[in-house]
Design an enzyme around this catalytic site. Structure first.
Site, PDB file in Angstrom:
ATOM      1  CD  GLU A 178       0.360 -14.727 -13.018  1.00 34.54           C
ATOM      2  OE1 GLU A 178       1.170 -13.984 -12.669  1.00 34.54           O
ATOM      3  OE2 GLU A 178       0.294 -15.287 -14.156  1.00 34.54           O
TER       4      GLU A 178
ATOM      5  CE  LYS B 292       2.808  -5.137 -10.338  1.00 31.68           C
ATOM      6  NZ  LYS B 292       3.799  -5.027  -9.241  1.00 31.68           N
TER       7      LYS B 292
ATOM      8  CG  ASP C 273       3.696  -4.050  -2.507  1.00 39.33           C
ATOM      9  OD1 ASP C 273       4.657  -3.788  -3.344  1.00 39.33           O
ATOM     10  OD2 ASP C 273       3.058  -3.311  -1.879  1.00 39.33           O
TER      11      ASP C 273
ATOM     12  CE1 TYR D  86       7.023 -12.203 -11.684  1.00 39.22           C
ATOM     13  CE2 TYR D  86       6.335 -12.220  -9.599  1.00 39.22           C
ATOM     14  CZ  TYR D  86       7.101 -11.534 -10.583  1.00 39.22           C
ATOM     15  OH  TYR D  86       8.136 -10.625 -10.320  1.00 39.22           O
TER      16      TYR D  86
ATOM     17  CE  LYS E 101       0.907  -1.398  -9.176  1.00 40.96           C
ATOM     18  NZ  LYS E 101       1.632  -0.119  -9.289  1.00 40.96           N
TER      19      LYS E 101
ATOM     20  CB  CYS F 237      -3.006  12.370  32.359  1.00 44.34           C
ATOM     21  SG  CYS F 237      -4.667  11.933  31.749  1.00 44.34           S
TER      22      CYS F 237
ATOM     23  CB  CYS G  72      -7.126  12.944  35.324  1.00 44.99           C
ATOM     24  SG  CYS G  72      -5.590  12.076  35.298  1.00 44.99           S
TER      25      CYS G  72
ATOM     26  CB  CYS H 192      -2.570   8.553  32.723  1.00 43.51           C
ATOM     27  SG  CYS H 192      -3.664   9.184  34.145  1.00 43.51           S
TER      28      CYS H 192
ATOM     29  CB  CYS I 161      -7.631   9.022  34.875  1.00 48.89           C
ATOM     30  SG  CYS I 161      -7.586   9.733  32.900  1.00 48.89           S
TER      31      CYS I 161
HETATM   32  N1  5U1 Z   1       2.039 -12.154 -10.790  1.00 48.16           N
HETATM   33  C1  5U1 Z   1       2.784 -11.411 -11.265  1.00 48.16           C
HETATM   34  N2  5U1 Z   1       3.339 -10.592 -10.758  1.00 48.16           N
HETATM   35  N3  5U1 Z   1       4.567 -10.117 -11.739  1.00 48.16           N
HETATM   36  C2  5U1 Z   1       5.310  -9.162 -11.766  1.00 48.16           C
HETATM   37  N4  5U1 Z   1       3.004 -11.734 -12.563  1.00 48.16           N
HETATM   38  C3  5U1 Z   1       4.118 -10.746 -12.880  1.00 48.16           C
HETATM   39  N5  5U1 Z   1       4.901 -10.816 -13.984  1.00 48.16           N
HETATM   40  C4  5U1 Z   1       5.656  -9.800 -14.043  1.00 48.16           C
HETATM   41  C5  5U1 Z   1       6.028  -8.935 -13.005  1.00 48.16           C
HETATM   42  C6  5U1 Z   1       7.078  -7.997 -12.976  1.00 48.16           C
HETATM   43  O1  5U1 Z   1       6.480  -9.582 -15.252  1.00 48.16           O
HETATM   44  C7  5U1 Z   1       6.177 -10.401 -16.180  1.00 48.16           C
HETATM   45  C8  5U1 Z   1       6.223  -9.777 -17.451  1.00 48.16           C
HETATM   46  C9  5U1 Z   1       7.108 -11.603 -16.280  1.00 48.16           C
END
Ligand code: 5U1
Length: 696
Positions: free
Chosen positions: A115, A117, A119, A226, A315, A415, A418, A433, A439
């Site tokens: 999957e 991850k 952010d 997830y 990562k 500027c 010029c 400017c 210029c």
């Molecule tokens: N895709 C995904 N991101 N993520 C973050 N799966 C997933 N699982 C996580 C976390 C913190 O924890 C699992 C151990 C449930």
């Protein structure tokens, strides 16, 4: 049972229809209801709920707009703790992970759920008997904050589950701010002079922490599931990947990138594949996650402290890093925009080494208070220009008395290119400017834009030659291009080569190649025969892009009436608002600009002029048309021009705003989308009949 046409029955029906529409839109990505229809039904529901308060429900689709603020967030203890993941920054760590699993489960080729991850911000959603009851942040994993009211406004979070729902279901996942929405948000924030968000993750986290859910409702947030927390009254499938598929059926968004892979090679191939697509994904990710797919194997592996031994986060290179500011500089752009940026100690961020990062504008400099010597956090995501997102204040260099070594940075008032005054229009974020055509910084850019393919289309006039032409003073305005001879170019190149130390061996031997210069002069000559819209675009008037140039040309038919038009007359042109009208009028009011236009005409630049064609007067005025597929009797471009001549606006993408779609041979996804949206679809015969009927 409510009577068939009672308010209660209508409320239930409206909620069902709206929930179904949301599911099809957010989860299946197959919209079925056009936006105005959705809005109409939502309004009807809101009116019924207002007239019958006893029918209100916290999970009604009307609640997406956000409830009134209720003070602080309560604490929620997670029934099942929210875990964290072990991290791997190298392939070897992934090999160790798989080897450990092989050894302890006896499975030589274990299968993993793979999957992205995301952010964003991890959250847990709780449903009882299929209804959303609570949502909380991760907090420390054991207890988080109750942000239910804010989560209700996230449209992709289901408020009621589909199908047979368990008695209790907790779903874990990530709330994110999609990248495109984040960029749009920040652009608008900067234009307003407001504080932009540092990155999409902060955008998501900050939005969920709002005490007023109505504010959160305005933020573009998305959710992806997830994992599971507590579950009662359901038998789970034997694998995690099947659980994700089940969650999707229940109405939860699951990332389209989830997959399964076998063994180390499978995992590393997934890492590479997603890494290569990282920039193209709609949301920021900081790596991928591997989870042993079979639950019996997960149980066998168990946990260490709060991290499962059956899962690993692999990562990607970080998109934010710290480095030190060496100096603060400014760049002067084509339109004179003065953009501050920092020169930094080289830093590896987002997979490349960078030494420059933008500060966007003076407001941003003031907000960040970036000074020379500061340690700053730089962010580079995808193709976006690296930017400074914050200063690490406790690393600011201080003098012996403990005061900052360097004063706050001030944008120059002159500027740097010029020497003209730098000014900032009232209400404008960008300083400029005022040197305009004088210029050199703007001259190079003006020439570059003038010669570009979509403007005067002068082949072979690249940036190096333009820079040299300006530097050696061969051209001061775009009109000077038309006076240049083959000898001028050859001489200019000789000087540029000498200066850059790139004199070709043939030239050293006394031979001078002139073919390229002859071609260039011929290219310049050929550009004289142009069109009004190209010339208008080529002048580089701020905010007059190709589309506005085209509408201006169509509306007025000739250049002189545009040059004489006042702001009011310009505002009659579709898409020209007060700001653009002012810029156009100011541009043509400037005597230097009029001189350049006169010089262009004198040099022989010409274009066809015709009668004005007011879009507001044509039979297709106010209509947006999309052309797709191949036409037998004309090109799509020709068809577009003929439709535009009748007042239509031609667009490249189908949306609910499209009035009708002209579908030719082998029309594909646009036609399918038009059908989905229930739009009017014309074939070529109907188009031709219409054009002929209206004299086109
Ligand atoms: N895709 C995904 N991101 N993520 C973050 N799966 C997933 N699982 C996580 C976390 C913190 O924890 C699992 C151990 C449930």
């Amino acid at each position: 049972m409510a009577k068939k046409d009672s308010p209660k029955a209508r409320v239930a029906e409206l909620r069902r229809v709206l929930e179904e529409a949301s599911y099809r839109y957010y989860i299946l990505d197959e919209p079925t209801l056009a936006d105005p229809e959705y809005d109409r039904l939502l309004r009807e529901l809101a009116e019924l709920e207002e007239a019958h308060p006893e029918l209100c429900d916290a999970n009604s689709p009307t609640m997406r707009v956000g409830a009134a603020p209720s003070g602080k967030f309560a604490t929620v203890v997670h029934e099942v703790p929210m875990l964290s993941l072990g991290n791997a920054f190298s392939d070897d760590k992934v090999r160790d992970f798989v080897a450990r699993i092989g050894k302890e489960t006896g499975d030589e080729a274990p299968v993993f759920s793979t999957e992205p991850k995301l952010d964003g911000l991890a959250i847990s959603l709780r449903y009882e008997d299929g209804a959303f009851v609570r949502g909380a942040t991760r907090g420390d994993g054991s207890a988080g904050e109750d942000v239910s009211a804010n989560l209700r406004t996230v449209r992709s979070i289901p408020l009621r589950l589909r199908g047979k729902a368990p008695k209790v279901l907790e779903v874990r996942g990530e709330v994110v701010m999609p990248k495109a929405d984040f960029e749009r948000w920040n652009e608008a924030a900067r234009a307003r002079g407001d504080k932009p968000m540092a990155n999409p993750r902060n955008g998501a986290a900050g939005s969920l922490r709002q005490l007023d859910p109505r504010v959160t409702a305005q933020r573009p947030l998305a959710f992806f599931a997830y994992a599971l927390g507590a579950v009662e009254g359901a038998t789970l499938p034997p694998t995690h990947s099947e659980t994700l598929a089940w969650l999707r059926e229940l109405g939860f968004p699951v990332s389209a990138e989830v997959d399964v892979a076998t063994g180390v090679e499978g995992l590393l191939a997934y890492y590479e594949r997603i890494g290569a697509r990282r920039d193209a994904l709609p949301y920021d990710i900081d790596g991928v996650v591997y989870k042993l797919d079979r639950y019996d194997q997960q149980r066998a592996m168990g946990f260490v402290s709060r991290a499962p031994r059956w899962a690993l986060a692999h990562k990607f290179p970080a998109q934010e890093e710290a480095t030190v500011v060496e100096s603060i500089e400014v760049n002067v752009g084509r339109t004179g925009a003065v953009t501050p940026w920092v020169l930094m100690q080289p830093v590896h961020v987002g997979g490349v080494t960078v030494t420059r990062a933008t500060l966007h504008n003076a407001d941003q400099v003031a907000r960040l208070d970036v000074r020379k010597g500061d340690t700053v956090i730089v962010r580079r995501a995808g193709d976006v220009i690296p930017e400074v997102v914050r200063v690490v204040e406790d690393k600011r260099p201080l003098d012996a008395k403990g005061r900052p070594l360097h004063p706050p940075y001030q944008l120059p008032t002159e500027c740097p290119v010029c020497g003209s005054a730098v000014e900032r229009e009232e209400g404008e974020v960008v300083a400029r400017c005022t040197g305009g055509l004088y210029c050199p910084a703007q001259r190079v850019q003006a020439l570059f834009h003038f010669g570009s393919r979509r403007a005067m289309d002068i082949e072979g006039l690249g940036e190096r030659f333009i820079t040299a032409l300006v530097e050696f003073d061969y051209v001061r305005t775009v009109a000077d291009l038309y006076r240049l001879t083959v000898d001028d170019f050859v001489e200019m190149k000789r000087r540029a080569d000498e200066r850059d130390g790139t004199v070709p061996a043939t030239a050293k031997a006394g031979k001078v190649a002139t073919r390229w210069a002859e071609n260039l002069v011929a290219g310049i000559e050929a550009s004289k025969a142009s069109s009004l819209e190209r010339v208008l675009y080529a002048l580089g008037i701020r905010d007059v892009g190709e589309s506005t140039a085209k509408t201006l040309a169509r509306h007025f038919g000739a250049l002189d009436p545009i040059m004489e038009a006042d702001e009011e007359a310009l505002q009659q042109v579709p898409d020209v608002g007060p700001v653009v009208a002012k810029r156009i009028a100011h541009f043509f009011a400037e005597p230097h600009n009029r001189e350049v236009i006169a010089a262009l005409r004198a040099a022989g630049v010409h274009w066809k002029e015709g009668p004005p064609r007011r879009a507001s007067e044509g039979p297709l005025a106010g209509q947006t048309v999309v052309l797709t597929g191949g036409l037998a009797s004309m090109t799509r471009e020709q068809a577009g021009e003929r439709l535009e001549a009748l007042g239509a606006k031609v667009s490249g993408s189908v949306s609910k705003k499209t009035s009708f779609v002209v579908a030719g041979e082998a029309a594909g996804s646009k036609l399918a989308k038009a059908r989905d949206l229930g739009l009017d679809i014309w074939d070529e015969a109907r188009l031709i009949a219409f054009l002929e009927e209206h004299g086109q």
